[in-house]
Design an enzyme around this catalytic site. Sequence first.
Site, mmCIF file in Angstrom:
data_model
loop_
_atom_site.group_PDB
_atom_site.id
_atom_site.type_symbol
_atom_site.label_atom_id
_atom_site.label_comp_id
_atom_site.label_asym_id
_atom_site.label_seq_id
_atom_site.Cartn_x
_atom_site.Cartn_y
_atom_site.Cartn_z
ATOM 1 N N SER A 184 94.021 -5.194 71.631
ATOM 2 C CA SER A 184 93.385 -5.939 72.712
ATOM 3 C C SER A 184 92.524 -5.027 73.568
ATOM 4 C CB SER A 184 94.451 -6.583 73.610
ATOM 5 O OG SER A 184 94.813 -7.830 73.138
ATOM 6 N N ASP A 228 88.632 -13.264 80.004
ATOM 7 C CA ASP A 228 89.638 -12.262 79.656
ATOM 8 C C ASP A 228 89.036 -10.858 79.594
ATOM 9 O OD1 ASP A 228 92.174 -11.331 79.084
ATOM 10 O OD2 ASP A 228 91.997 -11.652 76.927
ATOM 11 N N HIS A 284 94.156 -9.484 80.047
ATOM 12 C CA HIS A 284 95.588 -9.631 79.782
ATOM 13 C C HIS A 284 96.262 -8.294 79.472
ATOM 14 C CE1 HIS A 284 94.351 -9.889 75.434
ATOM 15 N NE2 HIS A 284 95.510 -9.289 75.257
#
Length: 518
Positions: free
Chosen positions: A250, A175, A145
């Site tokens: 992230s 992911d 993402h």
Amino acid sequence: MNATSVRSAQRGRIGRTTRLLLACVLAVPSFSPMAFAQQQPLSTAPAAPAPVQPSTHGPASVADLAEKLLGAVVNISTSQNVKGTEAPNTVPMPQLPEGSPFQDFFEDFFKNRDGDDQGGSQKVQSLGSGFVVDADEGILVTNNHVIADADEIEVNFPDGSKLKAQLVGTDTKTDIAVLKVDPKLKKLTAVKFGDSNKMRIGDWVMAIGNPFGLGGSVTVGIISARNRDINAGPYDDFIQTDAAINRGNSGGPLFNMDGEVIGINTAIISPSGGSIGIGFSIPAELAVGVVDQLRHYGETRRGWLGVRIQPVTPEVAESLGMKTAKGALVAGVIKGGPVDNGSIQPGDVIIKFDGKDVHEMRDLPRVVAESSVGKAVDVILIRKGAEQTVKVTLGRLEDGEKLASAPTEEVKQEQAIPSTATVLGMKVGELDEEIRKTFEIPPDVSGVVVTEVDPKSIAAERGILAGEVITEIAQETVSSPKDVTDRIAALKKQGRKNALLMMASKSGELRFVTLRMD
């Protein structure tokens, strides 16, 4: 894209006010000093004397470890060109009455503000984190993402240098994304994956990332929990940590105290977008295989069993005569799949796969996906109350997803057809040609058709609809309304509290339903 927004998790929502956030892509520019100004009021209550803790309870310092690892953790900067009409913060042209004196003015402004009659385009940027896993080849790992839909990807190193990155491959299910930079342009520092299975609740961990776009930062905490399912994907098995994970973290690594990557930081639970001590990392055990496949093939190649499964609830376990609720209940077998040869059948409960216990339904997809395509494995299952072992050869998930995801059409509820029996809130009848035509049931579906469901019955609560077909009750086939009533009566006589029904939709897709027989 709103300049201060964070991309939310792929699925799931926890509470009415608490959000699950992918932790956390940071849009640029986004820093606001106000985010740091909010403090909790100090308590005026007298503090109890703090117990003396041994110096061995936690690291005295992680400075040496952090200094060694910081060079391998990078900032991932992406940019994406979007049309003016699709860009965030784009104000739509107001609707004006025909002939309004302001119409020409607004049309001129809105059509030309981006230099394009079609609304123009804007460059949207975002930030995340990543880390180098192979210095010789220039391989980096981050979250999918972080780089999703990016037109350009740039890697920013702690010393201020920058390199353009090439996308090697992505996996939306976990992911994870793999990037590559030219190692000839810069000497890289790499870190290696460790064994996340050895990590225990309470072990110290260290997160390094790029929160708020300010540069590399280090936070320390412990593992709060393991095997967390946060509804982010089909293979959820997250490590939960209280090490602060903020916006921009992230794709950053979670280290053990030996400096090994045991997780990839990917999500947080937060009402505001900031860390409240509940963060989630993809365990290295799951990530390593995905990264290797993306590096070598540019895609994943997962094992595939070719079955549809359901949870084994206490009601299902009781109806099958199992002492405990465990395993994965096979609700259907994919036509043309690896076990379409009858080795595994609907109604089987898989309790062990290739030597690995299947405690609950979600364990099976993960252990199958981690297996090699074409591998022959032993599957231990319970069939009609008896445990047995079957050997199956796995197919490839990516090749079978179209078969497995065949849509199930809704049953068209026509006028009620006279039934010959009423049981458990359902009217059931013979599956003759007239009823097949009425409910559009194909010839290869056999059993007893449900012609009407009492809306106040347990059958209605379980989602049974008129037009569905009962093919089995407690793993015994039924072909007439009398068979249905006889099986229910026999189960009651045995002291069973629940009846396990195998139901077929008009498309032939199977599912299991447990009905209370009070």
